[in-house]
Design an enzyme around this catalytic site. Sequence first.
Site, PDB file in Angstrom:
ATOM      1  N   TYR A 102       0.852  -1.187   0.000  1.00  0.00           N
ATOM      2  CA  TYR A 102       0.000   0.000   0.000  1.00  0.00           C
ATOM      3  C   TYR A 102       0.889   1.237   0.000  1.00  0.00           C
ATOM      4  O   TYR A 102       1.964   1.217  -0.587  1.00  0.00           O
ATOM      5  CB  TYR A 102      -1.027  -0.058   1.156  1.00  0.00           C
ATOM      6  CG  TYR A 102      -2.192   0.802   0.794  1.00  0.00           C
ATOM      7  CD1 TYR A 102      -2.988   0.496  -0.310  1.00  0.00           C
ATOM      8  CD2 TYR A 102      -2.457   1.972   1.478  1.00  0.00           C
ATOM      9  CE1 TYR A 102      -4.009   1.332  -0.717  1.00  0.00           C
ATOM     10  CE2 TYR A 102      -3.490   2.812   1.077  1.00  0.00           C
ATOM     11  CZ  TYR A 102      -4.252   2.483  -0.021  1.00  0.00           C
ATOM     12  OH  TYR A 102      -5.252   3.314  -0.434  1.00  0.00           O
ATOM     13  N   ARG A 154      -8.638  10.453  -8.663  1.00  0.00           N
ATOM     14  CA  ARG A 154      -7.776  11.180  -7.712  1.00  0.00           C
ATOM     15  C   ARG A 154      -7.031  10.148  -6.870  1.00  0.00           C
ATOM     16  O   ARG A 154      -7.382   9.873  -5.732  1.00  0.00           O
ATOM     17  CB  ARG A 154      -8.636  12.099  -6.839  1.00  0.00           C
ATOM     18  CG  ARG A 154      -7.879  13.222  -6.204  1.00  0.00           C
ATOM     19  CD  ARG A 154      -7.942  13.128  -4.709  1.00  0.00           C
ATOM     20  NE  ARG A 154      -7.688  11.778  -4.250  1.00  0.00           N
ATOM     21  CZ  ARG A 154      -7.937  11.343  -3.034  1.00  0.00           C
ATOM     22  NH1 ARG A 154      -8.505  12.120  -2.161  1.00  0.00           N
ATOM     23  NH2 ARG A 154      -7.641  10.098  -2.655  1.00  0.00           N
ATOM     24  N   LYS A 172      -5.805  -2.117  -1.033  1.00  0.00           N
ATOM     25  CA  LYS A 172      -6.686  -1.947   0.133  1.00  0.00           C
ATOM     26  C   LYS A 172      -7.266  -3.295   0.550  1.00  0.00           C
ATOM     27  O   LYS A 172      -7.345  -3.606   1.736  1.00  0.00           O
ATOM     28  CB  LYS A 172      -7.837  -1.002  -0.211  1.00  0.00           C
ATOM     29  CG  LYS A 172      -7.431   0.456  -0.059  1.00  0.00           C
ATOM     30  CD  LYS A 172      -8.155   1.126   1.096  1.00  0.00           C
ATOM     31  CE  LYS A 172      -7.275   2.159   1.759  1.00  0.00           C
ATOM     32  NZ  LYS A 172      -7.799   3.507   1.758  1.00  0.00           N
ATOM     33  N   GLU A 243     -13.285   4.691  -3.115  1.00  0.00           N
ATOM     34  CA  GLU A 243     -11.862   4.936  -2.909  1.00  0.00           C
ATOM     35  C   GLU A 243     -11.303   5.843  -4.004  1.00  0.00           C
ATOM     36  O   GLU A 243     -11.464   5.561  -5.186  1.00  0.00           O
ATOM     37  CB  GLU A 243     -11.159   3.564  -2.955  1.00  0.00           C
ATOM     38  CG  GLU A 243      -9.743   3.566  -2.533  1.00  0.00           C
ATOM     39  CD  GLU A 243      -9.545   3.906  -1.068  1.00  0.00           C
ATOM     40  OE1 GLU A 243     -10.360   3.512  -0.231  1.00  0.00           O
ATOM     41  OE2 GLU A 243      -8.562   4.608  -0.774  1.00  0.00           O
ATOM     42  N   ASP A 244     -10.684   6.922  -3.589  1.00  0.00           N
ATOM     43  CA  ASP A 244      -9.962   7.809  -4.505  1.00  0.00           C
ATOM     44  C   ASP A 244     -10.810   8.342  -5.665  1.00  0.00           C
ATOM     45  O   ASP A 244     -10.359   8.397  -6.815  1.00  0.00           O
ATOM     46  CB  ASP A 244      -8.676   7.123  -5.010  1.00  0.00           C
ATOM     47  CG  ASP A 244      -7.600   7.116  -3.921  1.00  0.00           C
ATOM     48  OD1 ASP A 244      -7.874   7.594  -2.807  1.00  0.00           O
ATOM     49  OD2 ASP A 244      -6.487   6.651  -4.183  1.00  0.00           O
ATOM     50  N   ASP A 266     -13.601   5.772   2.352  1.00  0.00           N
ATOM     51  CA  ASP A 266     -12.473   5.695   3.283  1.00  0.00           C
ATOM     52  C   ASP A 266     -11.664   6.990   3.314  1.00  0.00           C
ATOM     53  O   ASP A 266     -11.135   7.365   4.355  1.00  0.00           O
ATOM     54  CB  ASP A 266     -11.571   4.521   2.904  1.00  0.00           C
ATOM     55  CG  ASP A 266     -10.513   4.298   3.961  1.00  0.00           C
ATOM     56  OD1 ASP A 266     -10.891   4.170   5.139  1.00  0.00           O
ATOM     57  OD2 ASP A 266      -9.321   4.299   3.621  1.00  0.00           O
ATOM     58  N   ASP A 267     -11.560   7.655   2.173  1.00  0.00           N
ATOM     59  CA  ASP A 267     -10.765   8.894   2.127  1.00  0.00           C
ATOM     60  C   ASP A 267     -11.377   9.957   3.032  1.00  0.00           C
ATOM     61  O   ASP A 267     -10.670  10.804   3.575  1.00  0.00           O
ATOM     62  CB  ASP A 267     -10.695   9.438   0.694  1.00  0.00           C
ATOM     63  CG  ASP A 267     -10.211   8.374  -0.268  1.00  0.00           C
ATOM     64  OD1 ASP A 267      -9.155   7.804  -0.007  1.00  0.00           O
ATOM     65  OD2 ASP A 267     -10.922   8.080  -1.251  1.00  0.00           O
ATOM     66  N   ASN A 406       0.324  11.810   1.402  1.00  0.00           N
ATOM     67  CA  ASN A 406       1.023  10.698   0.749  1.00  0.00           C
ATOM     68  C   ASN A 406       1.233  11.018  -0.715  1.00  0.00           C
ATOM     69  O   ASN A 406       0.485  11.810  -1.274  1.00  0.00           O
ATOM     70  CB  ASN A 406       0.134   9.445   0.812  1.00  0.00           C
ATOM     71  CG  ASN A 406       0.199   8.769   2.156  1.00  0.00           C
ATOM     72  OD1 ASN A 406       1.275   8.540   2.674  1.00  0.00           O
ATOM     73  ND2 ASN A 406      -0.952   8.467   2.698  1.00  0.00           N
TER      74      ASN A 406
HETATM   75  P1  NAD Z   1      -8.095  16.142  -1.925  1.00  0.00           P
HETATM   76  O1  NAD Z   1      -7.629  16.294  -3.312  1.00  0.00           O
HETATM   77  O2  NAD Z   1      -9.529  15.897  -1.660  1.00  0.00           O
HETATM   78  O3  NAD Z   1      -7.694  17.456  -1.089  1.00  0.00           O
HETATM   79  C1  NAD Z   1      -6.490  18.167  -1.213  1.00  0.00           C
HETATM   80  C2  NAD Z   1      -6.749  19.572  -0.718  1.00  0.00           C
HETATM   81  O4  NAD Z   1      -5.524  20.279  -0.647  1.00  0.00           O
HETATM   82  C3  NAD Z   1      -7.660  20.378  -1.624  1.00  0.00           C
HETATM   83  O5  NAD Z   1      -8.609  21.039  -0.841  1.00  0.00           O
HETATM   84  C4  NAD Z   1      -6.736  21.394  -2.275  1.00  0.00           C
HETATM   85  O6  NAD Z   1      -7.405  22.608  -2.534  1.00  0.00           O
HETATM   86  C5  NAD Z   1      -5.723  21.594  -1.174  1.00  0.00           C
HETATM   87  N1  NAD Z   1      -4.449  22.140  -1.640  1.00  0.00           N
HETATM   88  C6  NAD Z   1      -3.804  21.901  -2.804  1.00  0.00           C
HETATM   89  N2  NAD Z   1      -2.667  22.627  -2.874  1.00  0.00           N
HETATM   90  C7  NAD Z   1      -2.594  23.312  -1.711  1.00  0.00           C
HETATM   91  C8  NAD Z   1      -1.663  24.217  -1.183  1.00  0.00           C
HETATM   92  N3  NAD Z   1      -0.558  24.567  -1.853  1.00  0.00           N
HETATM   93  N4  NAD Z   1      -1.904  24.726   0.034  1.00  0.00           N
HETATM   94  C9  NAD Z   1      -2.998  24.377   0.728  1.00  0.00           C
HETATM   95  N5  NAD Z   1      -3.917  23.522   0.280  1.00  0.00           N
HETATM   96  C10 NAD Z   1      -3.714  22.983  -0.930  1.00  0.00           C
HETATM   97  O7  NAD Z   1      -7.236  14.996  -1.277  1.00  0.00           O
HETATM   98  P2  NAD Z   1      -7.521  14.259   0.116  1.00  0.00           P
HETATM   99  O8  NAD Z   1      -8.268  13.010  -0.078  1.00  0.00           O
HETATM  100  O9  NAD Z   1      -8.069  15.236   1.071  1.00  0.00           O
HETATM  101  O10 NAD Z   1      -6.040  13.816   0.480  1.00  0.00           O
HETATM  102  C11 NAD Z   1      -5.050  14.786   0.709  1.00  0.00           C
HETATM  103  C12 NAD Z   1      -3.748  14.103   1.082  1.00  0.00           C
HETATM  104  O11 NAD Z   1      -3.908  13.408   2.296  1.00  0.00           O
HETATM  105  C13 NAD Z   1      -3.261  13.076   0.064  1.00  0.00           C
HETATM  106  O12 NAD Z   1      -1.880  13.150  -0.041  1.00  0.00           O
HETATM  107  C14 NAD Z   1      -3.649  11.769   0.684  1.00  0.00           C
HETATM  108  O13 NAD Z   1      -2.814  10.710   0.271  1.00  0.00           O
HETATM  109  C15 NAD Z   1      -3.472  12.072   2.131  1.00  0.00           C
HETATM  110  N6  NAD Z   1      -4.269  11.221   2.999  1.00  0.00           N
HETATM  111  C16 NAD Z   1      -3.640  10.578   4.023  1.00  0.00           C
HETATM  112  C17 NAD Z   1      -4.363   9.771   4.862  1.00  0.00           C
HETATM  113  C18 NAD Z   1      -3.694   9.088   6.016  1.00  0.00           C
HETATM  114  O14 NAD Z   1      -2.533   9.224   6.210  1.00  0.00           O
HETATM  115  N7  NAD Z   1      -4.402   8.358   6.818  1.00  0.00           N
HETATM  116  C19 NAD Z   1      -5.713   9.587   4.643  1.00  0.00           C
HETATM  117  C20 NAD Z   1      -6.324  10.250   3.582  1.00  0.00           C
HETATM  118  C21 NAD Z   1      -5.589  11.077   2.772  1.00  0.00           C
END
Ligand code: NAD
Length: 545
Positions: A102, A154, A172, A243-244, A266-267, A406
Amino acid sequence: MAIDTIDRRSGARRGLDVLRDPLLNKGTAFSEKERVAYGLRGLLPAHVLSQAEQSQRFLANLRKLSDPLDKFVALNSLHDRNESLFFRILCDHIDEMQPIVYTPVVGLACQKFGQIFQRPRGMFIGINDRGSIANVLRNWPHPAGIIVVTDGERILGLGDLGANGMGIPVGKLSLYTACAGIHPKLCLPITLDVGTNNDALRDDLNYVGLRQRRATGAEYDDFIEEFMLATQEVFPGALVQFEDFANHNAFRLLEKYRDRICSFNDDIQGTAAVALAGLFSALRITGAPLIEQKILFLGAGEAATGIADLIVSAMVANGLTREQALRQNWPVDSQGLVVKSRTNLADHKLTYAHEHPPASDFLAAIKMLNPTAIIGVSAVGGTFTQAVLEEMARINARPIVFALSNPTSQSECTAEQAYRWSGGRALFACGSPFDPVSLSGKTFVPRQGNNSYIFPGIGLGVLACGAKTITDDMFMSAAHALAQLVTESDLEQGSLYPALPRIREVSAAIAATVADNAYRRGSAIRPKPADTLRDVQSQMYDPHY
Ligand code: NAD
């Protein structure tokens, strides 16, 4: 696996048929008796290995590989050959294997999916299958209990990877089996191929998906509706995990289906529960109440919104009004602090668009709001700068810093930076794995706030009791259950989550909580057992032969 078990499972199958079925194959570990019974004599070399010996041999070869993608391919091939051995190795070495099957390596595997593609796994359902999706699903040979589905728009923080996103549902579901003992036969990864807007991919010789731009609007919605209904027609009661999906579909699909079909995202929701659990752990160290926390999010997407929503529910459960709780949560996106005066905000941001002067960047927002916690979910690496961490350490004795993005390259800061720039005072959790950090004579052990602490247990609980829907309440109780398993010695070394090798214990505890919740609400199909935890544990697949 006892001989009578394989007999039942293989039916009349013999010889190469058995060796080529990854659910039956044990390779060189077939005993003499089994070799006779299944027509395997002469098809295998003479020496019989135990599963432990096979595992040792595989690990020795795997560890010789230096390229993470090569390791992914090697594990994937084992998955295709011998599922019991694959899952035995995952269970016994989850710390080492999870980052390969993963995040973060799966991100790389999705980017190179077409190049490393060997055998199909899961189902690819295309927009051209409209009108016959149920029939397509019937081609799946097993009775699916958990479906993880993506449309690839995404993928992690990597954007639109189209059908190459298949690595995510496959990864997953591997974790569902390894972490919560969901039988592999019950796991169905699905990629909905509606095209891709990634121009480079459509022109890539190796791309595996439809070479057309994404279907949108009514065409997309009708396709998803047919798919969702078809899952329930072909696999009644199956849990569907989104997912994604991109923001513009993720939130509305969740709302559209969560009360009709047993489903979750899950996201949004899994992330929320794991982050809330980390917050509960951090507060055990600071001793401060949840309702006094002010949380500033970097990012305002699925993860940020999901986490903020669950924190609000938890704060309301602890005595705040909803209005008060909302004002403890502040998102910052690429345009700065999300505030009411901004125009053209996406719908999911409106709830947290408070009346407040704007702030153009994250550091400025910290200076204006004095948060106790910052949570990075922006998918933009390096954004928790030295100035950000130093400011958090200036205004808090123990600043809470979660850099959850990530893959590793997108992490808002490294563990080392978080500890160093806060003078060793940060209460840190990460989305990508980081090694322990030694600073001024103390060793910190950062742990990943990985969704794999939550979703496998949710799935196990749902299957065990036959829950009809999945509620926010279940995610809240999952967060509590996870935080309760963090020990004092975990906290002493700065770990906000239990050690990953305890994951099956964690998943069973979460599953029992989730199932009890469904029994209480009267939304479980099965009758409540005398001991829910034991009942859940008895349903977990064990990948020993
Ligand atoms: P998403 O695309 O829904 O959200 C990303 C957000 O970041 C958007 O609102 C975007 O406008 C904002 N953004 C982009 N550039 C930016 C900047 N320069 N400054 C501030 N904000 C900015 O994605 P998501 O599902 O919310 O996931 C975001 C990240 O979190 C990913 O890298 C994902 O892998 C990670 N994530 C980690 C976990 C975990 O560790 N458990 C869980 C879920 C998501």
